[in-house]
Design a protein around this motif. Structure first.
Motif, PDB file in Angstrom:
ATOM      1  N   PRO A 150       0.761  -1.261   0.048  1.00 61.87           N
ATOM      2  CA  PRO A 150       0.030   0.063   0.215  1.00 61.87           C
ATOM      3  C   PRO A 150       0.753   1.337  -0.038  1.00 61.87           C
ATOM      4  N   TYR A 151       2.015   1.220   0.303  1.00 59.04           N
ATOM      5  CA  TYR A 151       3.087   2.201   0.553  1.00 59.04           C
ATOM      6  C   TYR A 151       3.968   2.404  -0.723  1.00 59.04           C
ATOM      7  N   GLY A 152       3.629   1.656  -1.787  1.00 61.79           N
ATOM      8  CA  GLY A 152       4.497   1.431  -2.909  1.00 61.79           C
ATOM      9  C   GLY A 152       5.876   0.939  -2.704  1.00 61.79           C
ATOM     10  N   LEU A 153       6.185   0.150  -1.668  1.00 66.60           N
ATOM     11  CA  LEU A 153       7.388  -0.270  -0.997  1.00 66.60           C
ATOM     12  C   LEU A 153       7.668  -1.805  -1.075  1.00 66.60           C
ATOM     13  N   ALA A 154       6.667  -2.590  -1.727  1.00 67.98           N
ATOM     14  CA  ALA A 154       6.692  -3.999  -1.914  1.00 67.98           C
ATOM     15  C   ALA A 154       8.160  -4.540  -2.036  1.00 67.98           C
ATOM     16  N   ARG A 155       8.698  -4.117  -3.025  1.00 73.23           N
ATOM     17  CA  ARG A 155      10.120  -4.619  -3.357  1.00 73.23           C
ATOM     18  C   ARG A 155      10.920  -4.328  -2.296  1.00 73.23           C
ATOM     19  N   VAL A 156      11.026  -3.304  -1.561  1.00 75.38           N
ATOM     20  CA  VAL A 156      11.862  -2.790  -0.495  1.00 75.38           C
ATOM     21  C   VAL A 156      11.537  -3.541   0.543  1.00 75.38           C
ATOM     22  N   GLY A 157      10.233  -3.947   0.894  1.00 71.79           N
ATOM     23  CA  GLY A 157      10.030  -4.568   2.055  1.00 71.79           C
ATOM     24  C   GLY A 157      10.297  -6.048   2.107  1.00 71.79           C
ATOM     25  N   ALA A 158      10.362  -6.495   1.213  1.00 71.17           N
ATOM     26  CA  ALA A 158      11.044  -7.904   0.853  1.00 71.17           C
ATOM     27  C   ALA A 158      12.415  -7.917   0.927  1.00 71.17           C
ATOM     28  N   LEU A 215      17.219  -9.259   3.634  1.00 73.05           N
ATOM     29  CA  LEU A 215      18.535  -9.028   4.100  1.00 73.05           C
ATOM     30  C   LEU A 215      18.636  -9.170   5.705  1.00 73.05           C
ATOM     31  N   SER A 216      17.767  -8.897   6.319  1.00 72.68           N
ATOM     32  CA  SER A 216      17.921  -9.041   7.941  1.00 72.68           C
ATOM     33  C   SER A 216      17.947 -10.741   8.032  1.00 72.68           C
ATOM     34  N   ALA A 217      17.258 -11.486   7.298  1.00 73.02           N
ATOM     35  CA  ALA A 217      17.269 -12.928   7.395  1.00 73.02           C
ATOM     36  C   ALA A 217      18.869 -13.378   7.212  1.00 73.02           C
TER      37      ALA A 217
END
Length: 451
Positions: free
Chosen positions: A272-280, A285-287
């Protein structure tokens, strides 16, 4: 200024051991069994883990020699063979944990889609996992170690990302998805959540590493006691939050590719914030960061633990040199090689189950030892009883789950356990066996000469 670790560092080490790689490695396996009742699974596992933590604290307070499970057995049972078998069981639990982290590291790396699915006909996931293990073996051989201050920052970063994931996920579920949250109440009638709790138990073992490095902790008995009671509830709360968000947002991903479902959930909630790719990408990276640091820290701690076993003659000298400065190189190489074999050939479910069984057995035994000390005025017998009974229930449920869901894995684990116990008995009872063999040879020789 003292170099000793304080409460903040101790809590960071404990949380780092639990959250470092566990949430990324076990979530899919646990969710596959408990589904939306995953919160019950983590709560039950947390209760048993807290009871075991109380038991460790009781034994640590009543024991003159500072140490962990092996020291407690030597002190209260006085059986070196049993103490050594507990030590070996813990080592195999650590190896299983590292293999689990390495498996998750490989899965999340492959999920970026920038590497081929196979190389020369070999699947890329096990290749990445083995390379990761080899890399951290190299780091440990070079003497790399995270300082207490750095660990505070690293753990804060890992927890911050997961807390943000949980909050944004809850916001998305309530404000955007329009789908009511499922709490799995209908699942509470069966044993599924308890089985899932048993499988998740490996994710709650990091706190007990504190007992093996007490000389570097300020006021260790009191500091570790507080750190255990702070870190386990925090880990449980975070696991419940992340688990519920993932199960409710991406149930299909948990079925199709459960090992990286967190990445799909992160992508969905940021859409919804247009950041789907960034979130993934951030979650993946955190994982990688979390599972990698968990491999490194567990390898370092388990190698030091093995060094202690070597100094007590509870491991063969071929495993390493107890007199070596720092971590014995041979020990690191042996642990790394076994971990690589586990993560190459094992499935994540099998590895997780194997490691959880090891820790259930040890933690349950320590709870029973603490229960036997209930005659002391400052020991509450109810709490260690919960730990012992919980572990006693987890163990057969785990085996039954393996037998019904993964019979080949069940027989493999059973076979490995038989071989390990046989080798342990041959090693720890070698003097007795040697004496009996010598006596038998003498009797045979006398009989022959008499003829």
């Amino acid at each position: 200024m003292s170099d000793s670790l304080g409460l903040t560092e101790a809590v960071s080490i404990a949380l780092g051991g639990m959250i470092g790689g566990g949430i990324y490695a076990v979530l899919g396996v646990v969710a596959g069994i408990a589904t939306s009742a995953i919160w019950v699974a983590f709560l039950v596992a947390g209760v048993v883990a807290t009871s075991a933590g109380y038991s460790f604290n009781v034994l640590n307070r009543l024991t003159d020699n500072r140490g962990g499970s092996v020291t407690f057995v030597q002190c209260y049972v006085g059986n070196s063979t049993l103490a050594g078998m507990v030590g070996w069981t813990l080592l195999f639990g650590y190896v299983g944990s590292m293999a689990m982290y390495a498996f998750a590291f490989g899965e999340f790396t492959a999920a970026f889609g920038v590497v081929p699915t196979s190389v020369a006909g070999v699947p890329v996931r096990p290749l990445i996992s083995v390379v990761a293990v080899a890399g951290f073996v190299g780091l440990n051989l070079l003497g790399a170690r995270t300082t207490g201050a750095a660990e505070n920052v690293l753990v804060a970063l890992k927890i911050g990302i997961l807390v943000l994931f949980g909050i944004l996920g809850a916001v998305y579920a309530v404000g955007f998805s329009g789908v009511p949250l499922e709490y799995g109440v209908d699942r509470l009638e069966g044993v599924g959540p308890v089985v899932a709790a048993a499988i998740s138990f490996v994710a709650f073992q990091g706190w007990q590493l504190l007992y093996y490095d007490q000389e570097s902790i300020e006021d260790p008995v009191e500091t570790i006691r507080k750190a255990v009671y702070i870190s386990i509830p925090v880990a449980v709360a975070l696991y419940v939050l992340v688990g519920m968000v993932t199960v409710n947002l991406v149930p299909q991903a948990l079925e199709s590719h459960p090992h990286v479902a967190l990445k799909d959930a992160a992508s969905m909630m940021m859409e919804p914030y247009g950041l789907a790719r960034v979130g993934a990408v951030v979650l993946a990276l955190s994982a990688l960061f979390s599972t990698g640091s968990a491999i490194n820290a567990t390898l370092f701690s388990s190698a030091h633990f093995a060094k202690g076993l070597l100094s007590e003659d509870l491991l063969p000298d071929q495993i390493g040199d107890a007199s070596a400065d720092g971590v014995p190189e041979r020990t690191v190489l042996v642990l790394g090689a076994i971990t690589a074999a586990f993560t190459w050939y094992g499935s994540l479910g099998a590895i997780t189950s194997f490691a959880s069984l090891a820790f259930i057995l040890v933690f349950g035994s320590m709870s029973y030892l603490a229960f036997r000390r209930r005659d002391h005025d400052d020991v509450n017998g109810v709490v260690p009883a919960v730990g012992a009974v919980g572990a006693a229930a987890f163990f057969p449920l785990m085996l039954y789950n393996l037998y019904t869901r993964e019979p080949n894995t069940f027989y493999t684990v059973l076979g490995v356990a038989v071989v390990v116990v046989a080798v342990e008995l041959l090693y720890f009872e070698r003097d007795t066996l040697e004496a009996e063999v010598t006596e038998f040879e003498s009797d045979v020789r006398a009989a022959v000469e008499g003829d």
